[in-house]
Design an enzyme around this catalytic site. Structure first.
Site, PDB file in Angstrom:
ATOM      1  CB  CYS A  84       0.376  -3.688   3.876  1.00 44.87           C
ATOM      2  SG  CYS A  84       0.778  -2.746   2.481  1.00 44.87           S
ATOM      3  CG  HIS A 194      -4.496  -3.595   3.776  1.00 43.36           C
ATOM      4  ND1 HIS A 194      -3.619  -2.938   4.999  1.00 43.36           N
ATOM      5  CD2 HIS A 194      -3.548  -3.230   2.687  1.00 43.36           C
ATOM      6  CE1 HIS A 194      -2.661  -2.441   4.432  1.00 43.36           C
ATOM      7  NE2 HIS A 194      -2.642  -2.650   3.271  1.00 43.36           N
ATOM      8  CD  GLU A 196      -5.791  -3.972   7.710  1.00 44.56           C
ATOM      9  OE1 GLU A 196      -4.897  -3.012   7.054  1.00 44.56           O
ATOM     10  OE2 GLU A 196      -5.452  -5.112   7.308  1.00 44.56           O
TER      11      GLU A 196
END
Length: 220
Positions: A84, A194, A196
């Site tokens: 991002c 994302h 994560e």
């Protein structure tokens, strides 16, 4: 495998990136003002709003002392992942081609998206297969990938388009549905969604863990 996660003023996803990396190796936070990567094997430039997105997204973070070290590290073949805002920073630094522009809606959007793996041979996708579909959340206002047609043709010919939005999932208007790209060597990758936030089935998907596991699988 030891991961270093960069923290800038305004970064907000470094803890999740740290925790995700910790599932497959060791991890520590790297402070933006320190020109020291602390001997890490891979660097993650996480999401957020580095330096408050002053001037434009990623433009100030690109000049942080730690980024000079990241640039040298990447040039020497070190593994670097930009997520991002981190993707935006890597494009500003010239480590990845193209730019991230405002979404065509001009609105912040947060949603789960499906990504298709286009190149499964990069340092960050090697445990996936071409055609795999990864369910990963995306959240941004400035995530529309853009590059001139000649550059896009070159990226596709060189296998530098790593991830694409699956049909119907390109909500930001990215050209050719591109969600993530790599440098020519494949050791530096950036993507807007994302991974994560998708490392545990309890959150709805563990598909994002494959990116971190890929880096951990690269021989030291």
């Amino acid at each position: 495998m030891k991961f270093g996660v960069v923290r800038f003023p305004g970064t907000c996803d470094e803890v999740d990136a740290y925790l995700a990396a910790s599932r497959v190796g060791d991890a520590e936070i790297l402070w933006h003002a320190d020109a020291d990567l602390k001997g890490v094997d891979a660097v993650i430039v996480p999401g957020g709003f580095s330096y408050g997105d002053h001037l434009r997204v990623g433009a100030v973070a690109r000049f942080a002392p730690v980024m000079a070290e990241v640039e040298t590290f990447a040039a020497d073949g070190g593994l670097v992942l930009g997520i991002c805002n981190g993707f935006q920073v890597l494009c500003e630094a010239g480590l990845l081609p193209g730019a991230l522009l405002p979404n065509t809606s001009l609105k912040f959007t947060c949603r789960q998206v499906d990504l298709e793996v286009v190149n499964a041979s990069t340092s960050w996708t090697n445990v996936t297969a071409v055609g795999d579909v990864l369910s990963i959340p995306a959240k941004h206002t400035t995530g529309r990938y853009y590059a001139p047609d000649a550059t896009l043709d070159e990226l596709e010919a060189n296998g530098q388009v790593v991830l694409k939005y699956a049909p119907g999932h390109n909500f930001n208007g990215s050209v050719r549905d591109i969600a993530g790209v790599s440098n020519a060597a494949g050791n530096v990758v950036g993507l807007m969604p994302h991974p994560e936030h998708a490392v545990d089935p309890l959150t709805g998907s563990a598909d994002g863990l494959k990116l971190f596991a890929s880096a951990a699988a690269v021989p030291a």
